[in-house]
Structures are given as C-alpha cells and as structure tokens.
Design a protein around this motif. Sequence first.
Motif, PDB file in Angstrom:
ATOM      1  N   GLN A  53      -2.090 -14.729  -5.175  1.00 30.92           N
ATOM      2  CA  GLN A  53      -2.018 -14.849  -6.626  1.00 30.92           C
ATOM      3  C   GLN A  53      -1.390 -13.607  -7.273  1.00 30.92           C
ATOM      4  N   ALA A  54      -1.655 -12.433  -6.692  1.00 22.77           N
ATOM      5  CA  ALA A  54      -1.190 -11.191  -7.320  1.00 22.77           C
ATOM      6  C   ALA A  54       0.219 -10.790  -6.897  1.00 22.77           C
ATOM      7  N   LEU A  55       0.703 -11.269  -5.762  1.00 24.82           N
ATOM      8  CA  LEU A  55       1.988 -10.805  -5.230  1.00 24.82           C
ATOM      9  C   LEU A  55       3.172 -11.100  -6.155  1.00 24.82           C
ATOM     10  N   PRO A  56       3.325 -12.317  -6.675  1.00 27.77           N
ATOM     11  CA  PRO A  56       4.476 -12.558  -7.554  1.00 27.77           C
ATOM     12  C   PRO A  56       4.496 -11.634  -8.770  1.00 27.77           C
ATOM     13  N   ALA A 116       0.823  -1.210   0.000  1.00 27.92           N
ATOM     14  CA  ALA A 116       0.000   0.000   0.000  1.00 27.92           C
ATOM     15  C   ALA A 116       0.860   1.266   0.000  1.00 27.92           C
ATOM     16  N   GLU A 117       2.083   1.183   0.554  1.00 25.31           N
ATOM     17  CA  GLU A 117       2.979   2.343   0.551  1.00 25.31           C
ATOM     18  C   GLU A 117       3.342   2.773  -0.873  1.00 25.31           C
ATOM     19  N   VAL A 137      -2.856  -1.847  -3.968  1.00 20.48           N
ATOM     20  CA  VAL A 137      -3.878  -2.309  -3.038  1.00 20.48           C
ATOM     21  C   VAL A 137      -4.660  -3.435  -3.696  1.00 20.48           C
ATOM     22  N   PHE A 138      -4.827  -4.539  -2.926  1.00 22.98           N
ATOM     23  CA  PHE A 138      -5.532  -5.713  -3.450  1.00 22.98           C
ATOM     24  C   PHE A 138      -6.694  -6.060  -2.526  1.00 22.98           C
ATOM     25  N   ALA A 139      -7.528  -6.975  -2.971  1.00 21.43           N
ATOM     26  CA  ALA A 139      -8.683  -7.399  -2.190  1.00 21.43           C
ATOM     27  C   ALA A 139      -8.236  -7.996  -0.854  1.00 21.43           C
ATOM     28  N   GLN A 140      -9.160  -8.016   0.106  1.00 21.83           N
ATOM     29  CA  GLN A 140      -8.822  -8.450   1.454  1.00 21.83           C
ATOM     30  C   GLN A 140      -8.520  -9.943   1.555  1.00 21.83           C
ATOM     31  N   LYS A 141      -9.021 -10.732   0.637  1.00 22.63           N
ATOM     32  CA  LYS A 141      -8.825 -12.171   0.740  1.00 22.63           C
ATOM     33  C   LYS A 141      -7.357 -12.544   0.534  1.00 22.63           C
TER      34      LYS A 141
END
Length: 369
Positions: free
Chosen positions: A164-167, A149-150, A154-158
Amino acid sequence: MSEITRVGADLAKRVIQVHAVDGVGQRVTGRALARDKFISWCAQLPPGCLIAMEASSSAHHWARRLRALGLDARIIAAHLVAPYRLQGKGGKNDANDAAAICEAASRPQMHFVPIKSVDQQSMLCIHRLREGFKAERTGCVNRIRGLLAEFGLVFAQKPAVLRQALPDAIEDASNELGTLARLALQRAWAQWQELDAHLAWCDERIAAHLKGNAQVAQAQQLLGVGPVTASAVVATVGDFKQFRNAAQFGAWLGLTPRQNSSGGKNNLGAITKRGDAYLRTLLIQGAKSAVMTAHKRADPISKWAHQLRERSGWQKAAVALANKNARILWAVFVRGKPFDARHVSVKPGGMKPGAPQSAMPVAVVAALT
C-alpha cells in the motif's frame, strides 16, 4: 534376451546403463544404451520382466512407457539402493549403480515408489511452480524493503503494508529517492505485481482441482487441511491403498519420531522428516493454524489439540495434529467413509458396558490398527 528376468537401469539424460540377470541372479549383460535406444532394447525382453529404476526426474515417464510394453517397471528410492552397491561410496559409477538397483529390486521386502499418472504429475507441476513464485515474491519484497531502507524509508514488516505504501513512496518528491532509484523501484514493483498474478493463476488451477475432484473436496474437510494441502495430498499419493495402515502413511511422510532403541529400551527423538518435504510442510503449517484456534471449537479433535498444546507446547501439538490428519486421510480414502470431526472411535472387539469411550477421533477404527 529370453534368459533375462530382472533388469536394473541407471537413468541419465543421454545414456542409460542397464544390468540384466537371469532367474538365479547371474549377470547376463551390462551395457550403456543411448536414450533413444532404451525402449527398443526393452521391447525385446520377455513379457513381465522386472525393470527397476532409481527415482529421478524421468523415472515415472520411463515406467509408464515400459508398462505399456507389458513389462513390470518399478521405481526405488535412491537411499534404499545405496546399501546394495558392493563397491561402497568410493565405487560409484553408472555400471555399479545399475547393478545395485538390480540387486535391490530382488529383495522381497523392498518398498517401491508408486508410479504417478500424467494427471498427477501435471497437477504437481502447478504446485512446484507455485512454490517457486512464492520464493521469488519473498525475495522481491525483501529486495524492495532493503532498497527503501537505504534512503531512510522503513515500513512495517507485513507485505500488505508495504504494498500500500510503495506507490506513494515512489511518487513522493519530498523523500531522498533519486531518479534512478525511483525507476528501479518501479521495475521491482512491476515484478511484484507480475508474481502476484502468477500466484493467482496457480491458485485458480488448484481451486479447479478442488471443484473437479471428489477426493480433494473430501480431504479439505479435515481441520488444518486447506485447498492447497488437499490438492497436494491427492496429486502426490494417488492410491492410498499402497500403505498397509495409517501408521505407515504417517511414517512415509516423516511425521513419526526417530528411534535409537536397543536392548528393550525405547529412545524416541524428533520426527524423521523423511518422504515428501513439501507435503509434510503443508500438513504441519495447516495444523499450526488449527492448533492456535483449537480453543474456539468444541469438537473432540480440537479439544485434544488444545489439551496437548497446554501440556506439551504448540509446536509438538502441531506435529501431532499433522500426524493425526495424515492417519485420518488414509482412513477416509481407504475405507470410503466421510470425515466426521465428532466421531468417537470404538476399539475392535467391543467395549465393556459402562466403560468410557476413547476420545481419539478418527474417520474409521482401521486408522488406529
């Protein structure tokens, strides 16, 4: 030593304080023993001598060793010992605590903690480790989410979405992540994967407990009781016959309401939350899931839970179902009858012809008495 009939022992890491009395309650000796001298001192006591200890991290270990010597070792919960300290809160020390333990053990109505076996404590190690890994994983995920977020990511709370999105976010050169930030997130991602592996290992041990223990498999048949809860119940309680009835077991778990009653007027409040917080949490969390899906099932327990949810809200319904599950567990294990979700109990003494049967579904009638 032959005059001693009861001993109170205040356990510590290096020094164990003992307070011994004779048959009429007169003090015989009180001294501090080094940890490695405690067993040799107890070996000189008369066979069957009562040795009481306050519940602590090593109490079950000492109790097993003392019982192997032929002594009557017992464990008392700490909150039951405090009222017997004559010096009050301001006079707490090892000697006074040992005397209070000795005095508490003399009460005929005192409730003692059942001594756990090595197998029980070993299985509980898996559960404690699993809870620690869960807390660490939650902290790791929140840390990653805050770092992203810095940089405006920003991604969904799940957690599944973030996993899945981090890599892709780390490899995406078009975002604002700096080189050091990418390295830090890679390290955090590796920690997340490691914690997932640790949790999977714990779940494998619990699955093996379910497969190899008939009681665990039997407990899992209840609505709202999964493998983790079933394993924890069996490992924590062991012998369910230590409780007089199902209501006492529910009260021991802290699932019964607090009372502030006087003068014949009953005032009931929220649940007491006494006993094992981990076991109570598992039962309530499982009951929440069962309550939320109760309208999809047609068995008597689900109908009762759904009606209670509509009348009193899902939170009260979940606690009520957790208490019901605790009572059913006691009945199943004490009476040795399999759980039947469609069982309709009959009150002791029979029923009048044509009278409607009770809709309270329990494994056996004894769960209600």
